[in-house]
Write a protein that holds these residues in place. Structure first.
Motif, PDB file in Angstrom:
ATOM      1  N   ASP A 115       0.847  -1.203   0.000  1.00 51.03           N
ATOM      2  CA  ASP A 115       0.000   0.000   0.000  1.00 51.03           C
ATOM      3  C   ASP A 115       0.871   1.238   0.000  1.00 51.03           C
ATOM      4  N   VAL A 116       0.546   2.176  -0.864  1.00 49.56           N
ATOM      5  CA  VAL A 116       1.360   3.392  -0.919  1.00 49.56           C
ATOM      6  C   VAL A 116       0.504   4.651  -0.775  1.00 49.56           C
ATOM      7  N   ALA A 117      -0.777   4.468  -0.531  1.00 55.98           N
ATOM      8  CA  ALA A 117      -1.640   5.646  -0.358  1.00 55.98           C
ATOM      9  C   ALA A 117      -1.234   6.397   0.896  1.00 55.98           C
ATOM     10  N   GLN A 118      -1.374   7.711   0.837  1.00 57.78           N
ATOM     11  CA  GLN A 118      -1.078   8.535   2.012  1.00 57.78           C
ATOM     12  C   GLN A 118      -2.286   9.386   2.334  1.00 57.78           C
ATOM     13  N   GLU A 119      -2.387   9.774   3.591  1.00 58.04           N
ATOM     14  CA  GLU A 119      -3.565  10.529   4.017  1.00 58.04           C
ATOM     15  C   GLU A 119      -3.712  11.850   3.287  1.00 58.04           C
ATOM     16  N   THR A 120      -2.581  12.413   2.927  1.00 58.47           N
ATOM     17  CA  THR A 120      -2.630  13.737   2.304  1.00 58.47           C
ATOM     18  C   THR A 120      -2.988  13.688   0.822  1.00 58.47           C
ATOM     19  N   ASP A 121      -3.112  12.485   0.279  1.00 59.84           N
ATOM     20  CA  ASP A 121      -3.404  12.386  -1.148  1.00 59.84           C
ATOM     21  C   ASP A 121      -4.733  13.036  -1.505  1.00 59.84           C
ATOM     22  N   THR A 122      -4.732  13.762  -2.609  1.00 67.40           N
ATOM     23  CA  THR A 122      -5.984  14.338  -3.070  1.00 67.40           C
ATOM     24  C   THR A 122      -6.686  13.396  -4.034  1.00 67.40           C
ATOM     25  N   LYS A 123      -5.965  12.373  -4.423  1.00 67.25           N
ATOM     26  CA  LYS A 123      -6.601  11.366  -5.270  1.00 67.25           C
ATOM     27  C   LYS A 123      -6.189   9.990  -4.778  1.00 67.25           C
ATOM     28  N   GLU A 124      -6.897   9.023  -5.247  1.00 62.33           N
ATOM     29  CA  GLU A 124      -6.598   7.679  -4.810  1.00 62.33           C
ATOM     30  C   GLU A 124      -5.350   7.162  -5.507  1.00 62.33           C
ATOM     31  N   ILE A 125      -4.375   6.742  -4.726  1.00 60.05           N
ATOM     32  CA  ILE A 125      -3.190   6.114  -5.302  1.00 60.05           C
ATOM     33  C   ILE A 125      -3.322   4.615  -5.077  1.00 60.05           C
ATOM     34  N   PRO A 126      -3.466   3.852  -6.166  1.00 61.44           N
ATOM     35  CA  PRO A 126      -3.630   2.414  -6.020  1.00 61.44           C
ATOM     36  C   PRO A 126      -2.369   1.804  -5.419  1.00 61.44           C
ATOM     37  N   PRO A 127      -2.511   0.656  -4.794  1.00 59.07           N
ATOM     38  CA  PRO A 127      -1.327   0.015  -4.229  1.00 59.07           C
ATOM     39  C   PRO A 127      -0.347  -0.377  -5.318  1.00 59.07           C
ATOM     40  N   CYS A 128       0.900  -0.526  -4.906  1.00 53.83           N
ATOM     41  CA  CYS A 128       1.943  -0.915  -5.846  1.00 53.83           C
ATOM     42  C   CYS A 128       1.950  -2.437  -5.938  1.00 53.83           C
ATOM     43  N   ILE A 129       1.668  -2.960  -7.112  1.00 50.60           N
ATOM     44  CA  ILE A 129       1.577  -4.408  -7.270  1.00 50.60           C
ATOM     45  C   ILE A 129       2.965  -5.006  -7.458  1.00 50.60           C
ATOM     46  N   ILE A 130       3.293  -5.929  -6.596  1.00 53.87           N
ATOM     47  CA  ILE A 130       4.617  -6.535  -6.624  1.00 53.87           C
ATOM     48  C   ILE A 130       4.576  -7.867  -7.372  1.00 53.87           C
TER      49      ILE A 130
END
Length: 588
Positions: free
Chosen positions: A300-315
């Motif tokens: 997961d790479v989303a942060q609270e301050t994001d103004t948009k949804e950042i999808p998780p980084c798929i490994i």
RNA sequence: ACACUCGUAGCUCAGUGGAUAGAGCACUGGCCUCCGGAGCCAGGUGCGUGGGUUCGAUUCCCAUCGAGUGUACCA
């Protein structure tokens, strides 16, 4: 050498201090009213509020302090509170003269040299280079040269796409085309052949066919994915095929990059990072960063301050295969081990920004990259055709880079044959040099992050803000210098005299900006600053050339000064185009 | 739908918290007893729209319109 704005700012700082004002207000900038002055300072207006005084009064006090300063010819306070300065011509001439004596033309390397890994080029094995690769190569190459010139230790990595689904696609397609090859005989136990079962031409034809098919045929795509996975797991016959693909492809890529005068220190690829992946994944699991989501393993790479949804980084995909992000992360581990860089810079299409956000965040979060290593993504815009839509061939396909280069060289060649009587051979040779300048300058003169319209006609024109025009200016100077040294016993450059007319002063003023411009280009990673600068410099030179008879000048001292001046101009232009990644011919 | 980026001259692009927003192309007129005329000189129009912050905004902020791009197993 100190930048001229810094020298002048110091003088202003002293004056501001003496008058009791904050020296931070003393910043000197280029004049935006060249008719009034060479340089200006707007600090008095900013000071007005702070000191509750009329700005013009402050400006007046500061100007009065500077009346006897030898750097200035004049310093004036002008309403509402500008401080207008004209530079001393003696100082200007000596500054430019000193530049000429310095082998770095007055540009000091920056204090803190960094170790930088630059990731550009991004060629894919088995696919021909096309216009989409052009910007990465051109911009990356010039940034490499700029950073190196400014003192960084740069390691350029082409970072081949040699491990993704395209390899599976090619393998499966090859199996359809030539099912009898030993690679597809599951009972085969012997050694695999040394030579590839295809040429580069055939290879380049296979991929697009396979790619098109996979979009139509779901089963085919599945088989390709399966083959990719098998390759990644080390299945020997596919490994053997993969090596063939690499071997054939890299030879061709090197040739192409060489034609573009783009050079890499490393020819690593995604595949080189694969060995780091198993440990990386288990480490991520151990530390609790990796978890299952919709069948895939992600961070997961989303942060609270994001103004948009950042999808998780798929490994890891649900089928177990790894992807782009995985190998980029593993590559970061590799680079850290191999080089411990201070900065890693990626040049790629700006549409990939999300990917890099994910990778960078995942790298930070999982501790792959520490705080003291800077990760930077420099996204560039799309190259569009005249219609404003992504550049295509006439029939709507992707244009190969070779074709594009051929077309621009041809355009230059035709212009040369029209205008000058040179042999066809020479014109061919020179048109390659000039064509490259047209291509690179056409790209680099735009801001990298923006889309731009690619127009062969315009870029290859010998007039206007183009590469060929810059080269023309250099060639013209070379021609004058050659004539001068043929007819003169003088072999050394002389002292620069104070300018005797405005166009000569303009040329000196423009020359004196060099170190400022280079530094800005370096800090902003903005090659277009250099383009704008040399275009203006060429204009300044042509203005000077127009109203100065150089070879006809009778005063020896003066003539020698002129020769020195244009020789410095030539050196500056040559340095700049070297940084941009092309050079000038002897004649054109 | 949400997010990001970008709207500057007819076209392609620069630029900046400050004075009169610049180039090129295109268009029109000058300039070859002259070192390369592939040059030089002169000529018109523009910061998408509406607010706000500021002594001052094209620049910073908000809204709005328009364009482009992106939003999990492609790279």
């Amino acid at each position: 050498m100190k930048k001229i704005l810094a020298v002048l700012t110091e003088e202003l700082e002293k004056a501001f201090c003496v008058c009791g004002y904050d020296e931070k207000l003393a910043k000197v900038t280029l004049s935006n009213r060249p008719d009034l002055c060479d340089y200006q300072c707007n600090g008095a207006m900013a000071a007005a509020k702070q000191y509750k005084k009329a700005p013009i009064q402050i400006a007046g006090e500061v100007a009065a302090q500077l009346q006897n300063c030898d750097k200035f010819q004049s310093v004036q306070a002008v309403n509402p509170g500008f401080i207008n300065m004209k530079i001393s011509e003696e100082f200007l001439a000596s500054y430019v003269g000193d530049m000429g004596k310095d082998d770095r033309l007055g540009c000091e390397p920056c204090e803190s040299s960094r170790k930088v890994v630059m990731d550009y080029g991004g060629a894919n094995v088995a696919k021909p280079l096309h216009v989409g690769h052009l910007r990465s190569a051109i911009i990356g190459e010039t940034l490499k040269r700029i950073c190196r010139f400014c003192g960084d230790e740069v390691i350029a990595d082409v970072h081949l796409g040699d491990w993704g689904l395209q390899m599976g696609l090619i393998i499966v397609q090859l199996q359809e085309d030539q099912p009898d090859l030993v690679y597809f005989d599951t009972d085969y136990k012997g050694e695999y052949p040394q030579d590839a079962p295809f040429t580069i031409t055939e290879l380049e034809e296979i991929y697009p066919r396979a790619s098109a098919k996979s979009k139509q045929d779901g089963a085919f795509k599945e088989r390709a994915q399966q083959a990719t996975l098998q390759l990644q797991q080390g299945y020997p016959p596919y490994r053997a095929l993969w090596k063939h693909i690499l071997q054939v492809s890299i030879v061709d890529l090197k040739k192409n990059y060489e034609n573009l005068q783009v050079e890499f220190d490393l020819w690593k690829g995604e595949s080189d990072a694969q060995d780091y992946i198993p440990d990386m994944i288990s480490d991520m699991k151990e530390k609790g960063f990796l978890h299952e989501s919709q069948g895939a393993m992600v961070v997961d790479v989303a942060q609270e301050t994001d103004t948009k949804e950042i999808p998780p980084c798929i490994i890891q995909k649900s089928d177990g295969a790894v992807l782009y992000a995985t190998s980029d992360l593993a590559t970061l581990i590799q680079r850290k081990q191999d080089f411990a860089p201070d900065r890693i810079l990626y040049m790629a299409d700006k549409r990939q920004e999300m990917h890099f956000v994910q990778v960078f965040r995942a790298a930070r979060k999982t501790g792959i990259v520490e705080e003291n290593t800077q990760l930077l993504f420099k996204g560039f815009g799309t190259m569009n055709g005249k219609d404003g839509k992504p550049f295509k061939t006439r029939d709507g396909g992707v244009m190969r880079l070779e074709t594009l280069i051929g077309e621009i060289n041809q355009a230059v060649y035709e212009k040369m044959m029209e205008n000058r009587s040179v042999s066809q051979e020479e014109a061919r040779e020179v048109s390659r040099i000039v064509g490259l300048s047209a291509l690179k300058y056409g790209d680099l003169s735009n801001q990298a992050s923006k889309d731009y319209v690619f127009d062969i006609e315009r870029f290859s024109s010998f007039e206007g803000n183009t590469g060929p025009y810059i080269l023309y200016t250099i060639v013209r100077i070379k021609s004058i210098l050659t004539k001068y040294y043929q007819q003169s016993s003088e072999q050394e450059e002389g002292v620069l005299l104070v300018p005797s007319h405005q166009s000569e002063k303009n040329l000196m003023l423009q020359l004196s900006k060099l170190n400022e411009v280079i530094e800005t280009a370096y800090e902003e990673l903005a090659p277009h600053r250099i383009c704008a600068y040399i275009y203006e410099l060429s204009d300044c030179f042509n203005g000077f050339y127009h109203d100065t008879k150089i070879l006809g000048e009778e005063d020896q001292q003066k003539q020698k000064s002129y020769i020195t001046l244009i020789s410095i101009t030539k050196k500056v232009l040559e340095l700049c185009i070297e940084l941009l990644g092309f050079q000038a011919p002897e004649r054109m």
